[in-house]
Design a protein around this motif. Structure first.
Motif, mmCIF file in Angstrom:
data_model
loop_
_atom_site.group_PDB
_atom_site.id
_atom_site.type_symbol
_atom_site.label_atom_id
_atom_site.label_comp_id
_atom_site.label_asym_id
_atom_site.label_seq_id
_atom_site.Cartn_x
_atom_site.Cartn_y
_atom_site.Cartn_z
ATOM 1 N N TRP A 53 -4.404 2.396 -1.407
ATOM 2 C CA TRP A 53 -4.785 2.361 -2.660
ATOM 3 C C TRP A 53 -3.508 2.028 -3.326
ATOM 4 C CZ3 TRP A 53 -8.385 0.243 -5.918
ATOM 5 C CH2 TRP A 53 -8.230 0.673 -7.065
ATOM 6 N N LYS A 54 -2.555 3.266 -3.157
ATOM 7 C CA LYS A 54 -1.377 3.168 -3.972
ATOM 8 C C LYS A 54 -0.382 1.833 -4.015
ATOM 9 C CE LYS A 54 -1.287 8.282 -4.478
ATOM 10 N NZ LYS A 54 -0.739 9.522 -4.067
ATOM 11 N N ASN A 55 -0.503 1.382 -2.499
ATOM 12 C CA ASN A 55 0.370 0.410 -2.243
ATOM 13 C C ASN A 55 -0.079 -0.899 -2.911
ATOM 14 O OD1 ASN A 55 2.083 1.776 -0.599
ATOM 15 N ND2 ASN A 55 1.152 1.334 1.218
ATOM 16 N N GLN A 94 -5.861 6.593 0.625
ATOM 17 C CA GLN A 94 -5.161 6.820 -0.733
ATOM 18 C C GLN A 94 -3.582 6.045 -0.647
ATOM 19 O OE1 GLN A 94 -5.004 11.295 -0.700
ATOM 20 N NE2 GLN A 94 -6.834 11.317 -2.159
ATOM 21 N N LYS A 95 -3.082 6.137 0.405
ATOM 22 C CA LYS A 95 -1.771 5.403 0.579
ATOM 23 C C LYS A 95 -2.124 3.976 0.319
ATOM 24 C CE LYS A 95 0.349 8.467 3.769
ATOM 25 N NZ LYS A 95 1.022 8.759 5.099
ATOM 26 N N SER A 118 0.413 -0.938 -6.654
ATOM 27 C CA SER A 118 2.108 -0.969 -6.784
ATOM 28 C C SER A 118 2.242 -2.259 -6.583
ATOM 29 C CB SER A 118 2.854 -0.332 -5.606
ATOM 30 O OG SER A 118 4.120 -0.567 -5.988
#
Length: 95
Positions: free
Chosen positions: A62-64, A59-60, A67
């Motif tokens: 994917w968010k990075n 999840q981290k 972004s």
């Protein structure tokens, strides 16, 4: 104590009780629970499944990635970066 543990997915337990109910804690952690072990009222350890850790890391990532995509798109508004572009760039690095 064992009955109370079954009702909660994330909980704290004292170190003495953790020793006593270790097999039950492992079963609960295997089912996705996060167990905080305390000593004298202070957290000293956290038990959680490797699958949960991997999911959190994914999840981290994917968010990075999203972004970064937004940042690149903002710098180049004439041609926004798409998910397909990111996939292509990722795969280009693997060839």
């Amino acid at each position: 104590m064992a009955m109370a543990m079954r009702a909660m997915s994330n909980f704290s337990i004292g170190s003495f009780q953790a020793k006593t109910y270790f097999a039950e804690l492992l079963r609960r952690v295997g089912g996705g629970a996060i167990v905080t072990i305390t000593k004298n009222g202070h957290a000293v350890a956290i038990m959680q499944s490797p699958r949960r850790i991997q999911a959190t890391e994914a999840q981290k990532a994917w968010k990075n990635m999203m972004s970064l995509s937004r940042q690149i798109s903002a710098q180049n508004s004439a041609s926004p970066v798409t998910f397909a572009d990111l996939e292509e760039w990722k795969n280009d690095g693997r060839r």
